[in-house]
Enzyme design. Sequence first.
Site, PDB file in Angstrom:
ATOM      1  N   CYS A  74       0.718  -1.246   0.027  1.00 20.34           N
ATOM      2  CA  CYS A  74      -0.133  -0.018  -0.019  1.00 20.34           C
ATOM      3  C   CYS A  74       0.857   1.233  -0.002  1.00 20.34           C
ATOM      4  O   CYS A  74       1.387   1.635   1.044  1.00 20.34           O
ATOM      5  CB  CYS A  74      -0.911  -0.070   1.248  1.00 20.34           C
ATOM      6  SG  CYS A  74      -1.908   1.503   1.335  1.00 20.34           S
ATOM      7  N   CYS A  77      -0.426   4.040   2.262  1.00 23.76           N
ATOM      8  CA  CYS A  77      -0.089   3.726   3.525  1.00 23.76           C
ATOM      9  C   CYS A  77       1.434   3.862   4.128  1.00 23.76           C
ATOM     10  O   CYS A  77       1.658   4.431   5.265  1.00 23.76           O
ATOM     11  CB  CYS A  77      -0.719   2.402   3.805  1.00 23.76           C
ATOM     12  SG  CYS A  77      -2.195   1.865   3.440  1.00 23.76           S
ATOM     13  N   ASP A  78       2.135   3.563   3.332  1.00 26.09           N
ATOM     14  CA  ASP A  78       3.510   3.472   3.829  1.00 26.09           C
ATOM     15  C   ASP A  78       4.619   4.204   3.124  1.00 26.09           C
ATOM     16  O   ASP A  78       5.714   4.281   3.239  1.00 26.09           O
ATOM     17  CB  ASP A  78       4.108   2.019   3.711  1.00 26.09           C
ATOM     18  CG  ASP A  78       3.198   1.052   4.529  1.00 26.09           C
ATOM     19  OD1 ASP A  78       2.600   1.350   5.708  1.00 26.09           O
ATOM     20  OD2 ASP A  78       2.963   0.017   4.067  1.00 26.09           O
TER      21      ASP A  78
END
Length: 248
Positions: A74, A77-78
């Site tokens: 992701c 997300c990261d």
Amino acid sequence: MILMQKMQKQAARFGAKLVAESVISVNFSQKPFKITTNKQILEAESVIIASGARSRMLGLANDIEYLGKGLHTCATCDGAFYKGKIVAVIGGGDTAMEDATFLTKFAEKVIVIHRRDALSASKIMEARAKRNPKINFAYNSEVIEYSGSNGRIGEVIILNKQTKETSVLKVDGIFMAIGHIPNTEPFVGQVKLGKNGYIEPINWVYTDVPGVFVAGDVADWRYRQAVTAAGFGCMAALEVEKYLAGKE
């Protein structure tokens, strides 16, 4: 993780029971519905399917070893963890182009690794990525091995599918963008499946089986975000409440 724990505690306060078991199969052909797990058979008057989707991986021996330790599924997300770093995106579709473009907000350099000689992304997404000076492309290339030190990825070994030669690429992180697999195996033949095997909802959270509802990534092939999944979970829960009240 802390948020999930708080949500579980809240559900428990309202009488929900958490059963940490794996669903093997279901029978939605008669009431009560039957859900067979690896330990028991459960019965229910209504069901919400929220089994999610898993990221498609390369199937290398150390996929799991490096997951979350330099290997990610992701970008949104990261990506922020890689400010000023060098990262690779594996894939050639719209998701890969979107992820690569997003990662340039943080990374110094983004390398798109694609196994074919041309991208499968839409022309608009491809053009946008190619205009970005931070994005480089490695065509006809396949990652065959990850390696690193101190438990984190530090490099990948790439096979050139045309020359059959291998090379080592130094990277700080890798982002997989080769699709997702919905966790629908127990529900095949029980509810209608649509695009790429995802459950096909009717009117937002309804399935084609009365009393069976769906929420989250198992039905959402497009957005796949925690906030959208939570929203649909709320909608499904409200519909279950109405459904059960109607039966009374």
